[in-house]
Write a protein that holds these residues in place. Sequence first.
Motif, PDB file in Angstrom:
ATOM      1  N   SER A  64       9.835 -19.534  13.331  1.00 15.42           N
ATOM      2  CA  SER A  64       9.635 -18.643  14.472  1.00 15.42           C
ATOM      3  C   SER A  64       8.658 -17.528  14.118  1.00 15.42           C
ATOM      4  N   GLY A  65       8.056 -16.951  15.139  1.00 19.02           N
ATOM      5  CA  GLY A  65       7.164 -15.819  14.929  1.00 19.02           C
ATOM      6  C   GLY A  65       7.890 -14.631  14.328  1.00 19.02           C
ATOM      7  N   LEU A  66       9.159 -14.460  14.699  1.00 19.42           N
ATOM      8  CA  LEU A  66       9.958 -13.359  14.145  1.00 19.42           C
ATOM      9  C   LEU A  66      10.137 -13.534  12.641  1.00 19.42           C
ATOM     10  N   ASP A  67      10.414 -14.756  12.205  1.00 24.67           N
ATOM     11  CA  ASP A  67      10.623 -15.003  10.779  1.00 24.67           C
ATOM     12  C   ASP A  67       9.341 -14.751   9.985  1.00 24.67           C
ATOM     13  N   ILE A  68       8.205 -15.168  10.545  1.00 26.24           N
ATOM     14  CA  ILE A  68       6.930 -14.922   9.877  1.00 26.24           C
ATOM     15  C   ILE A  68       6.663 -13.418   9.788  1.00 26.24           C
ATOM     16  N   ALA A  69       6.953 -12.708  10.900  1.00 24.57           N
ATOM     17  CA  ALA A  69       6.753 -11.259  10.915  1.00 24.57           C
ATOM     18  C   ALA A  69       7.648 -10.579   9.884  1.00 24.57           C
ATOM     19  N   MET A  70       8.906 -11.013   9.803  1.00 24.37           N
ATOM     20  CA  MET A  70       9.832 -10.445   8.820  1.00 24.37           C
ATOM     21  C   MET A  70       9.315 -10.665   7.403  1.00 24.37           C
ATOM     22  N   CYS A  71       8.813 -11.870   7.149  1.00 22.36           N
ATOM     23  CA  CYS A  71       8.297 -12.182   5.817  1.00 22.36           C
ATOM     24  C   CYS A  71       7.103 -11.297   5.477  1.00 22.36           C
ATOM     25  N   LEU A  72       6.160 -11.159   6.408  1.00 17.03           N
ATOM     26  CA  LEU A  72       4.951 -10.384   6.136  1.00 17.03           C
ATOM     27  C   LEU A  72       5.237  -8.891   5.990  1.00 17.03           C
ATOM     28  N   VAL A  73       6.069  -8.350   6.863  1.00 11.83           N
ATOM     29  CA  VAL A  73       6.371  -6.920   6.802  1.00 11.83           C
ATOM     30  C   VAL A  73       7.143  -6.587   5.530  1.00 11.83           C
ATOM     31  N   MET A  74       8.142  -7.395   5.215  1.00 15.80           N
ATOM     32  CA  MET A  74       8.914  -7.147   4.004  1.00 15.80           C
ATOM     33  C   MET A  74       8.065  -7.365   2.757  1.00 15.80           C
ATOM     34  N   TYR A  75       7.143  -8.322   2.820  1.00 13.33           N
ATOM     35  CA  TYR A  75       6.232  -8.544   1.699  1.00 13.33           C
ATOM     36  C   TYR A  75       5.378  -7.297   1.455  1.00 13.33           C
ATOM     37  N   LEU A  76       4.828  -6.741   2.528  1.00 19.65           N
ATOM     38  CA  LEU A  76       3.980  -5.559   2.397  1.00 19.65           C
ATOM     39  C   LEU A  76       4.769  -4.377   1.840  1.00 19.65           C
ATOM     40  N   LEU A  77       5.970  -4.139   2.379  1.00 14.42           N
ATOM     41  CA  LEU A  77       6.772  -3.010   1.910  1.00 14.42           C
ATOM     42  C   LEU A  77       7.158  -3.186   0.440  1.00 14.42           C
ATOM     43  N   THR A  78       7.589  -4.389   0.084  1.00 12.34           N
ATOM     44  CA  THR A  78       7.980  -4.642  -1.302  1.00 12.34           C
ATOM     45  C   THR A  78       6.793  -4.503  -2.237  1.00 12.34           C
ATOM     46  N   LEU A  79       5.657  -5.047  -1.823  1.00 14.58           N
ATOM     47  CA  LEU A  79       4.447  -4.969  -2.645  1.00 14.58           C
ATOM     48  C   LEU A  79       4.020  -3.522  -2.852  1.00 14.58           C
ATOM     49  N   MET A  80       4.087  -2.702  -1.797  1.00 13.91           N
ATOM     50  CA  MET A  80       3.747  -1.289  -1.950  1.00 13.91           C
ATOM     51  C   MET A  80       4.759  -0.560  -2.835  1.00 13.91           C
ATOM     52  N   GLY A  81       6.010  -1.017  -2.791  1.00 17.62           N
ATOM     53  CA  GLY A  81       6.996  -0.440  -3.686  1.00 17.62           C
ATOM     54  C   GLY A  81       6.649  -0.680  -5.138  1.00 17.62           C
ATOM     55  N   ILE A  82       6.121  -1.883  -5.433  1.00 19.69           N
ATOM     56  CA  ILE A  82       5.732  -2.205  -6.807  1.00 19.69           C
ATOM     57  C   ILE A  82       4.458  -1.464  -7.203  1.00 19.69           C
ATOM     58  N   THR A  83       3.397  -1.616  -6.417  1.00 16.39           N
ATOM     59  CA  THR A  83       2.099  -1.076  -6.850  1.00 16.39           C
ATOM     60  C   THR A  83       2.008   0.437  -6.698  1.00 16.39           C
ATOM     61  N   VAL A  84       2.509   0.996  -5.605  1.00 16.67           N
ATOM     62  CA  VAL A  84       2.442   2.447  -5.402  1.00 16.67           C
ATOM     63  C   VAL A  84       3.594   3.148  -6.106  1.00 16.67           C
ATOM     64  N   GLY A  85       4.818   2.625  -5.936  1.00 21.26           N
ATOM     65  CA  GLY A  85       5.989   3.294  -6.475  1.00 21.26           C
ATOM     66  C   GLY A  85       6.209   3.046  -7.956  1.00 21.26           C
ATOM     67  N   PHE A  86       6.568   1.814  -8.312  1.00 21.12           N
ATOM     68  CA  PHE A  86       6.862   1.494  -9.707  1.00 21.12           C
ATOM     69  C   PHE A  86       5.656   1.728 -10.614  1.00 21.12           C
ATOM     70  N   HIS A  87       4.485   1.252 -10.177  1.00 21.73           N
ATOM     71  CA  HIS A  87       3.336   1.194 -11.076  1.00 21.73           C
ATOM     72  C   HIS A  87       2.553   2.508 -11.127  1.00 21.73           C
ATOM     73  N   ARG A  88       1.938   2.891 -10.028  1.00 21.84           N
ATOM     74  CA  ARG A  88       1.009   4.024 -10.068  1.00 21.84           C
ATOM     75  C   ARG A  88       1.727   5.376 -10.140  1.00 21.84           C
ATOM     76  N   LEU A  89       2.849   5.504  -9.424  1.00 18.63           N
ATOM     77  CA  LEU A  89       3.556   6.784  -9.428  1.00 18.63           C
ATOM     78  C   LEU A  89       4.447   6.935 -10.657  1.00 18.63           C
ATOM     79  N   LEU A  90       5.337   5.962 -10.897  1.00 22.57           N
ATOM     80  CA  LEU A  90       6.347   6.132 -11.939  1.00 22.57           C
ATOM     81  C   LEU A  90       5.867   5.716 -13.323  1.00 22.57           C
ATOM     82  N   ALA A  91       5.179   4.589 -13.428  1.00 20.82           N
ATOM     83  CA  ALA A  91       4.758   4.125 -14.756  1.00 20.82           C
ATOM     84  C   ALA A  91       3.613   4.964 -15.313  1.00 20.82           C
ATOM     85  N   HIS A  92       2.622   5.287 -14.445  1.00 23.22           N
ATOM     86  CA  HIS A  92       1.423   5.970 -14.943  1.00 23.22           C
ATOM     87  C   HIS A  92       1.278   7.404 -14.459  1.00 23.22           C
ATOM     88  N   ARG A  93       2.144   7.823 -13.539  1.00 21.15           N
ATOM     89  CA  ARG A  93       2.095   9.201 -13.027  1.00 21.15           C
ATOM     90  C   ARG A  93       0.667   9.586 -12.626  1.00 21.15           C
TER      91      ARG A  93
END
Length: 324
Positions: A64-93
């Motif tokens: 369904s379109g809803l399932d695809i949307a859920m996958c893409l939105v959650m992918y973006l949020l999770t990815l930003m959590g890794i690259t912006v949060g875990f990596h650039r902010l916390l690991a390297h400050r």
Amino acid sequence: MSTYSETAPAAAVQQEDATPPRSRAVVYDRRLVGTKNFYAGLTVTVPTLFTAYAVFLAFREGVSGLDIAMCLVMYLLTLMGITVGFHRLLAHRSFVADRWVKIVFAVFGTWAAQAPVIHWVANHRRHHATSDQPGDPHSPHLSGSTLSGRIKGLWHAHIGSMFAPEVTNYATFGPDLLRDPDIRWLNNNYLWVVLSGLALPAAIGGLVTQSWWGAWTALVWGGFVRMFVVHHAIWAITSIAHTVGRRVYESGDHARNFALLALVTGGEGWHSTHHAFPRTAIFSTAPWQIDIGGIFIWALEKMGAAREVNRLTPEQMRAKALYR
């Protein structure tokens, strides 16, 4: 059995070092290693099995379109959590952020289910301290130069390193995080935070479709398929981005820029740039280089929620450039 978040080595918090001695880099403890490897097994197998199920379901009933949307939105949020949060902010400050930014992006990063936040950051700092040298937890270049050695190295860098008989010492590589009550809470409640990242798409799917089936398929696509794709995208940085691509800046290791990986990892694929300048918050160095994580940091800066954003100067780039 202890939860994954409780596998922190028991050593007392020590003074931060730029390059800690290897004798303090890892802890060899059978219980800690066993717990870590158990959760590593879940990390690899559970999203893989659900993704295989999702593919079967897609061929049988479609998506369904809803399932695809859920996958893409959650992918973006999770990815930003890794690259912006875990990596650039916390690991390297590489920038300073408001407390809510730190917490929200650390939650998003934990949704990836790659490891508790302190474990992830400590492992990454250890990687930079010994990049592509003995002691690097996930280099693809330490198994020999033969074909079998290269294949073994890629496997180790992509997945195998998670099952190594050692645990990175949090006290050596993450003393600042051990002193942060917000990060400690997220680390110690790792499983509950991961489950919240599964419950959210399921709840949205159920509410929108008014059905249990809608909740289930949204969980499968927005939860487990999203995890599977994020996992392999980020793991490809440790394996592929140290093997394939172009070395643009001198960094003392094999880190390379790979445009396709940069696109699917929110900018992480500009890996030669990152390893040459690990404190920079913005990985793109040309207008055509897409760095979605950098765009998020720029937006947070414009909102006043991020400041002291570390950016490269032309002089810094020229000093380490391998090509004129």
